[in-house]
Motif scaffolding. Structure first.
Motif, PDB file in Angstrom:
ATOM      1  N   MET A  63       0.836  -1.202   0.000  1.00  0.00           N
ATOM      2  CA  MET A  63       0.000   0.000   0.000  1.00  0.00           C
ATOM      3  C   MET A  63       0.866   1.245   0.000  1.00  0.00           C
ATOM      4  O   MET A  63       2.044   1.202   0.380  1.00  0.00           O
ATOM      5  CB  MET A  63      -0.920   0.001   1.215  1.00  0.00           C
ATOM      6  CG  MET A  63      -0.206   0.268   2.517  1.00  0.00           C
ATOM      7  SD  MET A  63      -1.179  -0.192   3.959  1.00  0.00           S
ATOM      8  CE  MET A  63      -1.112  -1.966   3.852  1.00  0.00           C
ATOM      9  N   CYS A  74      -2.490   5.378   2.476  1.00  0.00           N
ATOM     10  CA  CYS A  74      -3.313   4.267   2.960  1.00  0.00           C
ATOM     11  C   CYS A  74      -2.745   3.668   4.241  1.00  0.00           C
ATOM     12  O   CYS A  74      -3.498   3.179   5.090  1.00  0.00           O
ATOM     13  CB  CYS A  74      -3.443   3.196   1.882  1.00  0.00           C
ATOM     14  SG  CYS A  74      -4.526   3.681   0.504  1.00  0.00           S
ATOM     15  N   CYS A 103      -1.027   0.796  -5.747  1.00  0.00           N
ATOM     16  CA  CYS A 103      -1.521   0.538  -4.395  1.00  0.00           C
ATOM     17  C   CYS A 103      -2.603  -0.541  -4.393  1.00  0.00           C
ATOM     18  O   CYS A 103      -3.582  -0.471  -5.137  1.00  0.00           O
ATOM     19  CB  CYS A 103      -2.058   1.827  -3.780  1.00  0.00           C
ATOM     20  SG  CYS A 103      -2.659   1.633  -2.086  1.00  0.00           S
ATOM     21  N   CYS A 161      -4.340  -1.419  -1.588  1.00  0.00           N
ATOM     22  CA  CYS A 161      -5.279  -1.230  -0.477  1.00  0.00           C
ATOM     23  C   CYS A 161      -6.732  -1.242  -0.963  1.00  0.00           C
ATOM     24  O   CYS A 161      -7.091  -0.525  -1.896  1.00  0.00           O
ATOM     25  CB  CYS A 161      -4.989   0.081   0.252  1.00  0.00           C
ATOM     26  SG  CYS A 161      -6.098   0.417   1.637  1.00  0.00           S
ATOM     27  N   CYS A 199     -10.612   0.314   1.286  1.00  0.00           N
ATOM     28  CA  CYS A 199      -9.841   1.560   1.270  1.00  0.00           C
ATOM     29  C   CYS A 199     -10.761   2.729   1.637  1.00  0.00           C
ATOM     30  O   CYS A 199     -11.851   2.875   1.083  1.00  0.00           O
ATOM     31  CB  CYS A 199      -9.222   1.782  -0.109  1.00  0.00           C
ATOM     32  SG  CYS A 199      -8.216   3.287  -0.227  1.00  0.00           S
TER      33      CYS A 199
END
Length: 414
Positions: free
Chosen positions: A75, A79, A100, A102, A112
């Motif tokens: 991530m 995040c 990313c 997340c 997220c």
């Protein structure tokens, strides 16, 4: 005025242990180090919308993706703050071409909070055992509570894993002497690099040496702690030196770091640098260390580019791919956004009297030591420091000061 403040602070050093100039310069150095790692990262915006970022600071979450569940994920900085603030995180430093993760399918229980609309997976992301908290050929964590040997961790510029120097064939050269390292596992996978061994700063011997190799190199005396007692590595072994003299890269074999900006020859500019008289060296079994700008010497003809692409290392031709470029870019952005911080703060200090300046230094030292002690528990438990934690610290610090009336430093003689 600033010069006068700096001079006055020198006299305060005897009483406080540090001058305001030292304090400000130390703070600026810490900010530069942070800027080098975080680059242009925004701690409030997820980088997912930027696609596969060329290089960025990454984190892995052990709470969401424990090592035994087989899910590897990373991530961005934002995040790690907003979506995993109270989780156990692994700092991965930087990785290339990463998007990313997340909130995607690797985090089924933790969506997220910064971006809702994300694809289920990021197929172009590359993962290694770093994402589960393991490093090097020994697959140990870092820091390793069971490792008592003081050994530097070095990142391979190809696979981006981190290695102990002692597990790569010997004592590594000074950090000022090389720019990048290719580990002993990656080098054999990319045979074309054998043509460029004449450029190397140091080639480490394999951990298990043959009798011939022992005779051709200095022997390393290693004590029980694993530390080398003498500088044992050479630029290349005797056979490699002879090969480089007979090869088309003989003019490069003794190249200095300053000279790596120059092209090998006008002839090699016109076609493939490896055609004709260039001889291929034997592959080493240990890690290989390279000087600044060594990538500029790689041939960029269509044939060689096709080789790099097929082997997944086309990024070696990208000057902006290097960690050093990323770090320097981050530092440069920081410098441009803060105009001469030390000089600016000294101008403000010049209007204060000596007693006030000394009190400021003393309070700073108290704050610094207290904060280090407070944050140590977070580091030991691998916890993220949240806003409320910082507020709690200052609340405790304020309460502590109220309980110590008259605790200010002595500024006069009895």
């Amino acid at each position: 005025m600033a010069e006068a403040a700096a001079t006055g602070e020198q006299g305060d050093a005897d009483e406080s242990g540090i001058t305001m100039v030292d304090l400000l310069e130390e703070e600026e150095e810490r900010e530069l180090d942070a800027a080098a790692v975080l680059g242009a990262a925004d701690d409030s915006k997820c980088t997912y919308d930027q696609g596969y970022v060329k290089r960025q600071a990454l984190y892995a979450c052990v709470t969401c993706c424990p090592a035994d569940n087989g899910r590897l994920a990373g991530m961005c900085l934002a995040c790690s703050y907003h979506c995993h603030e109270d989780h156990e995180l692994i700092e991965l430093y930087t990785k290339r071409n990463f998007r990313c993760d997340c909130g995607n399918t690797k985090f089924p229980q933790n969506p997220c909070k910064l971006l809702k609309d994300k694809l289920p997976e990021n197929p172009e992301n590359a993962y290694n055992h770093n994402f589960s908290g393991a490093y090097c050929t020994c697959a140990r964590p870092y820091p390793d509570p069971e490792d008592t040997v003081d050994d530097e961790m070095i990142q391979c510029c190809v696979c981006e894993d981190w290695y102990h120097g002692r597990h790569q064939g010997g004592k590594v050269p000074s950090g000022d002497d090389y720019s990048e390292m290719i580990c002993g596992l990656c080098f054999p996978k990319h045979q074309f690099l054998a043509y460029y061994l004449g450029l190397t700063v140091t080639v480490l011997k394999a951990e298990e040496k043959s009798p011939e190799a022992k005779d051709n190199s200095k022997k390393s005396k290693v004590d029980n702690s694993g530390k080398s007692n003498e500088e044992t590595v050479s630029v290349v072994d005797d056979d490699s030196k002879k090969d480089s003299q007979d090869s088309g890269f003989s003019e490069i074999s003794s190249i200095t770091k300053a000279e790596t900006n120059n092209d090998v020859s006008e002839k090699k500019k016109l076609g493939c640098k490896l055609d004709g008289e260039v001889k291929k060296h034997d592959l080493p079994k240990g890690a290989v260390f390279w000087p600044d700008n060594w990538r500029k010497q790689l041939c960029s003809c269509d044939k060689c580019k096709a080789t790099y692409k097929a082997e997944g290392v086309l990024f070696l031709l990208d000057e902006e791919d290097t960690v050093s470029f990323y770090e320097e870019s981050g530092k440069s952005r920081h410098r441009s956004s803060s105009s001469a911080p030390v000089e600016r703060e000294l101008e403000a200090l010049s209007s204060l009297d000596r007693v006030t300046r000394t009190e400021m230094v003393h309070e700073y030292n108290t704050l610094s030591s207290s904060l280090r002690e407070y944050l140590r528990k977070f580091a030991e438990n691998k916890k993220v420091v949240r806003d409320e934690d910082i507020r709690e610290f200052f609340s405790q610090l304020s309460a502590s000061k109220k309980q110590r009336p008259g605790s200010s430093i002595q500024l006069f003689c009895k």
